[in-house]
Design a protein around this motif. Structure first.
Motif, PDB file in Angstrom:
ATOM      1  N   LYS A 178      30.699  39.447  44.300  1.00 15.70           N
ATOM      2  CA  LYS A 178      29.530  40.334  44.294  1.00 15.70           C
ATOM      3  C   LYS A 178      29.812  41.660  43.593  1.00 15.70           C
ATOM      4  CE  LYS A 178      27.778  38.541  48.650  1.00 15.70           C
ATOM      5  NZ  LYS A 178      27.517  38.836  50.056  1.00 15.70           N
ATOM      6  N   LEU A 179      31.088  42.033  43.512  1.00 16.03           N
ATOM      7  CA  LEU A 179      31.458  43.325  42.941  1.00 16.03           C
ATOM      8  C   LEU A 179      31.813  43.254  41.463  1.00 16.03           C
ATOM      9  CD1 LEU A 179      33.694  44.618  45.861  1.00 16.03           C
ATOM     10  CD2 LEU A 179      31.377  45.370  45.281  1.00 16.03           C
ATOM     11  N   GLU A 180      31.789  42.040  40.887  1.00 19.43           N
ATOM     12  CA  GLU A 180      32.167  41.883  39.491  1.00 19.43           C
ATOM     13  C   GLU A 180      31.310  42.793  38.602  1.00 19.43           C
ATOM     14  OE1 GLU A 180      32.597  38.219  36.427  1.00 19.43           O
ATOM     15  OE2 GLU A 180      33.134  37.887  38.519  1.00 19.43           O
ATOM     16  N   GLY A 181      31.970  43.507  37.719  1.00 23.19           N
ATOM     17  CA  GLY A 181      31.284  44.462  36.856  1.00 23.19           C
ATOM     18  C   GLY A 181      31.273  45.862  37.436  1.00 23.19           C
ATOM     19  N   VAL A 182      31.406  45.973  38.749  1.00 23.95           N
ATOM     20  CA  VAL A 182      31.466  47.279  39.418  1.00 23.95           C
ATOM     21  C   VAL A 182      32.930  47.645  39.664  1.00 23.95           C
ATOM     22  CG1 VAL A 182      30.809  48.590  41.468  1.00 23.95           C
ATOM     23  CG2 VAL A 182      29.238  46.898  40.511  1.00 23.95           C
ATOM     24  N   ILE A 183      33.637  46.711  40.291  1.00 21.24           N
ATOM     25  CA  ILE A 183      35.075  46.846  40.523  1.00 21.24           C
ATOM     26  C   ILE A 183      35.707  45.555  40.025  1.00 21.24           C
ATOM     27  CG2 ILE A 183      36.903  47.065  42.234  1.00 21.24           C
ATOM     28  CD1 ILE A 183      34.930  48.379  44.116  1.00 21.24           C
ATOM     29  N   ASN A 184      36.549  45.648  39.023  1.00 19.25           N
ATOM     30  CA  ASN A 184      37.215  44.460  38.490  1.00 19.25           C
ATOM     31  C   ASN A 184      38.701  44.526  38.814  1.00 19.25           C
ATOM     32  OD1 ASN A 184      34.901  43.293  37.247  1.00 19.25           O
ATOM     33  ND2 ASN A 184      35.048  44.863  35.667  1.00 19.25           N
ATOM     34  N   PHE A 185      39.198  43.473  39.417  1.00 17.87           N
ATOM     35  CA  PHE A 185      40.622  43.367  39.699  1.00 17.87           C
ATOM     36  C   PHE A 185      41.006  41.898  39.653  1.00 17.87           C
ATOM     37  CE2 PHE A 185      38.304  43.410  43.648  1.00 17.87           C
ATOM     38  CZ  PHE A 185      38.884  42.417  44.417  1.00 17.87           C
ATOM     39  N   ARG A 186      42.265  41.639  39.361  1.00 21.14           N
ATOM     40  CA  ARG A 186      42.726  40.262  39.186  1.00 21.14           C
ATOM     41  C   ARG A 186      43.452  39.717  40.399  1.00 21.14           C
ATOM     42  NH1 ARG A 186      45.994  40.677  33.910  1.00 21.14           N
ATOM     43  NH2 ARG A 186      46.327  38.477  34.312  1.00 21.14           N
ATOM     44  N   PHE A 187      43.976  40.572  41.251  1.00 22.09           N
ATOM     45  CA  PHE A 187      44.735  40.145  42.422  1.00 22.09           C
ATOM     46  C   PHE A 187      44.799  41.279  43.428  1.00 22.09           C
ATOM     47  CE2 PHE A 187      47.734  42.009  39.466  1.00 22.09           C
ATOM     48  CZ  PHE A 187      48.518  42.814  40.266  1.00 22.09           C
TER      49      PHE A 187
ATOM     50  N   ASN B 224      38.375  33.742  47.976  1.00 26.95           N
ATOM     51  CA  ASN B 224      38.931  33.281  46.709  1.00 26.95           C
ATOM     52  C   ASN B 224      39.381  34.479  45.891  1.00 26.95           C
ATOM     53  OD1 ASN B 224      39.574  32.153  44.304  1.00 26.95           O
ATOM     54  ND2 ASN B 224      37.572  31.314  43.864  1.00 26.95           N
ATOM     55  N   CYS B 225      40.612  34.875  46.103  1.00 26.85           N
ATOM     56  CA  CYS B 225      41.196  35.998  45.363  1.00 26.85           C
ATOM     57  C   CYS B 225      42.714  35.813  45.376  1.00 26.85           C
ATOM     58  CB  CYS B 225      40.824  37.329  46.018  1.00 26.85           C
ATOM     59  SG  CYS B 225      41.536  38.766  45.198  1.00 26.85           S
ATOM     60  N   PRO B 226      43.358  35.770  44.210  1.00 19.13           N
ATOM     61  CA  PRO B 226      44.819  35.695  44.215  1.00 19.13           C
ATOM     62  C   PRO B 226      45.374  36.860  45.031  1.00 19.13           C
ATOM     63  CG  PRO B 226      43.978  35.346  42.014  1.00 19.13           C
ATOM     64  CD  PRO B 226      42.815  35.808  42.859  1.00 19.13           C
ATOM     65  N   SER B 227      46.272  36.547  45.949  1.00 23.45           N
ATOM     66  CA  SER B 227      46.751  37.588  46.852  1.00 23.45           C
ATOM     67  C   SER B 227      48.200  37.364  47.241  1.00 23.45           C
ATOM     68  CB  SER B 227      45.883  37.638  48.111  1.00 23.45           C
ATOM     69  OG  SER B 227      45.866  36.380  48.748  1.00 23.45           O
TER      70      SER B 227
ATOM     71  N   GLY C  23      46.784  28.003  47.788  1.00 19.92           N
ATOM     72  CA  GLY C  23      47.037  27.851  46.372  1.00 19.92           C
ATOM     73  C   GLY C  23      46.857  29.128  45.574  1.00 19.92           C
ATOM     74  N   CYS C  24      46.066  30.067  46.087  1.00 18.73           N
ATOM     75  CA  CYS C  24      45.926  31.336  45.354  1.00 18.73           C
ATOM     76  C   CYS C  24      46.556  32.484  46.129  1.00 18.73           C
ATOM     77  CB  CYS C  24      44.475  31.624  44.976  1.00 18.73           C
ATOM     78  SG  CYS C  24      43.409  32.127  46.315  1.00 18.73           S
ATOM     79  N   SER C  25      47.049  32.210  47.319  1.00 15.90           N
ATOM     80  CA  SER C  25      47.709  33.269  48.088  1.00 15.90           C
ATOM     81  C   SER C  25      49.182  32.924  48.289  1.00 15.90           C
ATOM     82  CB  SER C  25      47.024  33.473  49.443  1.00 15.90           C
ATOM     83  OG  SER C  25      47.152  32.332  50.234  1.00 15.90           O
ATOM     84  N   VAL C  26      49.999  33.955  48.308  1.00 17.10           N
ATOM     85  CA  VAL C  26      51.436  33.824  48.536  1.00 17.10           C
ATOM     86  C   VAL C  26      51.781  34.688  49.734  1.00 17.10           C
ATOM     87  CG1 VAL C  26      53.727  34.310  47.570  1.00 17.10           C
ATOM     88  CG2 VAL C  26      51.908  33.422  46.090  1.00 17.10           C
ATOM     89  N   VAL C  27      52.557  34.136  50.650  1.00 17.62           N
ATOM     90  CA  VAL C  27      52.967  34.866  51.845  1.00 17.62           C
ATOM     91  C   VAL C  27      54.470  35.097  51.799  1.00 17.62           C
ATOM     92  CG1 VAL C  27      53.174  34.760  54.359  1.00 17.62           C
ATOM     93  CG2 VAL C  27      51.090  33.939  53.251  1.00 17.62           C
TER      94      VAL C  27
END
Length: 103
Positions: free
Chosen positions: A11-20, A40-43, A72-76
């Motif tokens: 929902k924030l795409e274009g307002v706040i852009n971040f990759r991880f 769904n966010c690499p973390s 698969g997109c998160s690392v602990v």
């Protein structure tokens, strides 16, 4: 707060852009509407284990937060050094590996 922003990433795409996101000793606050694996966010989640004796944030709270992110997109990285960001092997190598994905 960072986890909330991750949850609203689409929902924030274009307002706040971040990759991880990197969440250190993170915990879920007011994220009750999200189910396991629904963010769904690499973390990268870094926190002290039960044996690490993090006295500020319970390790289970950080595990619960990490479980809200898609597999698969998160690392602990769970370490035994308390409430710090570890700077020795093997932890620093895991942090570097995560960050290399975004170079």
């Amino acid at each position: 707060m960072a986890a909330s922003v991750c949850a609203q990433r689409g929902k924030l795409e274009g307002v706040i852009n971040f990759r991880f996101a990197i969440l250190c000793s993170g915990f879920a606050l007011n994220l009750l509407e999200f189910e396991q694996g629904s963010i769904n966010c690499p973390s990268l989640h870094i926190f002290g284990s039960d044996h690490g004796r993090d006295r500020q944030i319970a390790s289970q709270a950080s595990r619960d937060l990490a479980s809200l992110f898609e597999d698969g997109c998160s690392v602990v990285i769970e370490h035994d050094s308390g409430h710090i960001i570890p700077t020795r092997s093997p932890y620093i190598d895991q942090i570097k590996d995560f960050l290399r994905r975004f170079l």
